[in-house]
Every structure is written in structure tokens, then in C-alpha cells.
Scaffold this motif. Sequence first.
Motif, PDB file in Angstrom:
ATOM      1  N   PRO A 126      17.060  11.206  42.234  1.00 45.00           N
ATOM      2  CA  PRO A 126      16.187  11.492  41.244  1.00 45.00           C
ATOM      3  C   PRO A 126      15.672  10.349  40.364  1.00 45.00           C
ATOM      4  CG  PRO A 126      18.452  12.893  40.865  1.00 45.00           C
ATOM      5  CD  PRO A 126      18.526  11.786  41.996  1.00 45.00           C
ATOM      6  N   ARG A 127      16.424   9.027  40.429  1.00 43.88           N
ATOM      7  CA  ARG A 127      15.599   8.141  39.766  1.00 43.88           C
ATOM      8  C   ARG A 127      14.355   7.812  40.456  1.00 43.88           C
ATOM      9  NH1 ARG A 127      21.201   7.906  39.044  1.00 43.88           N
ATOM     10  NH2 ARG A 127      21.997   7.421  36.914  1.00 43.88           N
ATOM     11  N   ALA A 128      14.518   7.740  41.971  1.00 43.19           N
ATOM     12  CA  ALA A 128      13.376   7.247  42.616  1.00 43.19           C
ATOM     13  C   ALA A 128      12.295   8.507  42.533  1.00 43.19           C
ATOM     14  CB  ALA A 128      13.621   7.057  44.083  1.00 43.19           C
ATOM     15  N   VAL A 147      10.332  13.873  31.153  1.00 43.35           N
ATOM     16  CA  VAL A 147       9.934  14.818  32.435  1.00 43.35           C
ATOM     17  C   VAL A 147      10.421  16.104  32.173  1.00 43.35           C
ATOM     18  CG1 VAL A 147       9.918  15.251  35.024  1.00 43.35           C
ATOM     19  CG2 VAL A 147       9.485  13.011  33.862  1.00 43.35           C
ATOM     20  N   ARG A 148       9.622  17.226  32.240  1.00 42.34           N
ATOM     21  CA  ARG A 148      10.251  18.536  32.060  1.00 42.34           C
ATOM     22  C   ARG A 148      10.070  19.263  33.270  1.00 42.34           C
ATOM     23  NH1 ARG A 148       7.480  21.183  26.909  1.00 42.34           N
ATOM     24  NH2 ARG A 148       9.189  22.858  27.435  1.00 42.34           N
ATOM     25  N   GLU A 176      23.744  16.232  34.873  1.00 44.04           N
ATOM     26  CA  GLU A 176      23.569  14.724  34.904  1.00 44.04           C
ATOM     27  C   GLU A 176      21.809  14.897  35.291  1.00 44.04           C
ATOM     28  OE1 GLU A 176      23.663  10.971  38.111  1.00 44.04           O
ATOM     29  OE2 GLU A 176      25.009  12.696  38.113  1.00 44.04           O
ATOM     30  N   PHE A 177      21.367  15.824  36.145  1.00 49.02           N
ATOM     31  CA  PHE A 177      19.631  15.852  36.195  1.00 49.02           C
ATOM     32  C   PHE A 177      19.153  16.299  34.935  1.00 49.02           C
ATOM     33  CE2 PHE A 177      15.980  17.870  37.523  1.00 49.02           C
ATOM     34  CZ  PHE A 177      15.428  17.178  38.642  1.00 49.02           C
ATOM     35  N   ARG A 178      19.650  16.955  33.983  1.00 49.72           N
ATOM     36  CA  ARG A 178      19.204  17.291  32.799  1.00 49.72           C
ATOM     37  C   ARG A 178      19.037  16.038  31.968  1.00 49.72           C
ATOM     38  NH1 ARG A 178      20.717  21.850  28.294  1.00 49.72           N
ATOM     39  NH2 ARG A 178      18.941  21.400  26.812  1.00 49.72           N
ATOM     40  N   ALA A 179      19.899  15.139  31.905  1.00 55.87           N
ATOM     41  CA  ALA A 179      20.224  14.167  31.119  1.00 55.87           C
ATOM     42  C   ALA A 179      19.066  12.812  31.733  1.00 55.87           C
ATOM     43  CB  ALA A 179      21.307  13.334  31.436  1.00 55.87           C
ATOM     44  N   LEU A 180      18.953  12.854  33.103  1.00 60.13           N
ATOM     45  CA  LEU A 180      18.111  11.987  33.743  1.00 60.13           C
ATOM     46  C   LEU A 180      16.595  12.200  33.442  1.00 60.13           C
ATOM     47  CD1 LEU A 180      19.459  11.519  37.311  1.00 60.13           C
ATOM     48  CD2 LEU A 180      19.342   9.613  35.353  1.00 60.13           C
TER      49      LEU A 180
END
Length: 276
Positions: A16-18, A61-62, A51-55
Motif C-alpha cells: 500500500p505504501r508504494a 487518500v479516500r 492498517e489500511f485505513r490508517a495508511l
Amino acid sequence: MTVTLSGFADEISADPRAQLATLAAESITHLELRSAWSVNVADFTAAQLAEFRALTGDAGVRVSAIGSPIGKIPVSAPLGPELDRMRRVAATARELGTTIVRVFSFFIPPGEPPGQYRSEVTDRMAALAAIAAGEGLVLAHENEKEIFGDTPDRCADLITAVGFPALRATFDAANFVQCGVRPFTSAYGLLRPHLVYLQVKDAIAATGEVVPAGEGDGQVRETLVALRDSGFDGFMSLEPHLVTAGRFGGFSGPGAFTTAARALKSLLDELAIPWR
């Protein structure tokens, strides 16, 4: 009319970071969530969802939609587990702040007439739509090869037959091309009354190869002009499939995703369609 750009960020990377880095570089503020860490969204654990929601929250980004696999199973498969999966996906959509869930209308056995499964598919889609309606969600049915709703007439007929406002349409030009359909000429008029979302990729009719928007036979320009003139102001979600394309998803990598994003933005600029 101002459209909002989004995209299947798992086409960039499993990380997800990339994903978020490439979206930021292209000024894209939304994503359509199909998977992260090579885990399908329907299978996220509570920890992965948090974790995805936090990132995404940290990145600003929504989530435009959940790119779910709901309905991408054989029409003969038991329905109960799919309804349970729909409930899990609905909870994920609520958690991530989107009201749109992409769905499919079940694989038809090869060589059999899809029409003979109309009643079964309608009942199944109505059951899914009832769950969505109860959760305040809209199911965006995607036209796709080998499912009941692969052609414009069956897509429109299915939505009308189900009769729930919670079942609407998304529009995938490349998938129509790969089914021998001229997307604007034969599909747009039938589906525009039901259209809530657009998935963006193009394809070459002779080979089925997926290409960036405007470079194939998907009549993307004509469709964008008609959407502009009708006042469409929803999401346009990139699903490039430029490196690999399969029955359950595709991959592009950061470079090819960027190519696809810039092709779409170039078309929008050419046609005087504001985007954000």
C-alpha cells in the motif's frame, strides 16, 4: 462537470505504501480497493483493515469504491457463502467511507445459453442488492467476460429485472471490446440511465490486448464526450491491466500505471473535462 480520478491501486504494487506514492505523484486522491499485501479486500482481517485505513488517512487518500469479487463465482455455486462475503465487504465499505461496491453477475457454464440462467441470476443479484440496500450501499455491476452480464442488453435487463436502486452499473469499455461489443455505439445508451461509475481501460478488438485509454477500439473519446454532455460527475477509476490481465485481476506496475493515468488525463484535458 468535474470528474474524480481513482484507480485500482493494487495494479501499482501489492504494498500500500508504494500504491499511495504513485497515486500522489499523479495527483490522484482516491483509490478503488481490490487488494493490498496480495490479500483480497473480502479477506482482510480486522488488523489489515485498520492498517489500511490508517495508511490512506495519513496520505489523504479516500476510497472511491470497493473493487470486490462478489458474484465472480459459478452461477451453480452455493449462494449462502457469497451472501456472507457480501456482508463482510459491506462492513469494510462502511469502515472505509465508501458507498459503492463493484460486483459481478456470476460465471455461466461454457457453451450454455446465458438466457436460461436469467431467473437464477436475477434472484441472486436481488439477494445481494437487498443486503446492500440495508447497509446504504450501491452495487455497481461490472460488465465482464463469461458472466451473465457480459453484453449491454443483459446488463441493462438484469438491473431492470432486479428493480433495486441499490443495483446500478459501472462501465468497462475494454471488457465490452473483448466481448465483441462496440462500447459507445451499442452499450452506452442502454447503460447510461443506470451508470454510477466508470472503470477505465481500452482494448484492441482484433487481439483483445488491453491498452491505455484512447489507444484501442473502446470508443473512449465518444463515451467521455457523452458523459461530459450529460453532466456525469462521478468517479473514473483506472484499471490498466497493461502488464498482466487475468480472470480475477490484472497488474501494471508503477510505470505502466502512470502511463495509463497520463493517457486518461490527456483525453480529459483534450475534451475540456475538468478532473480532480
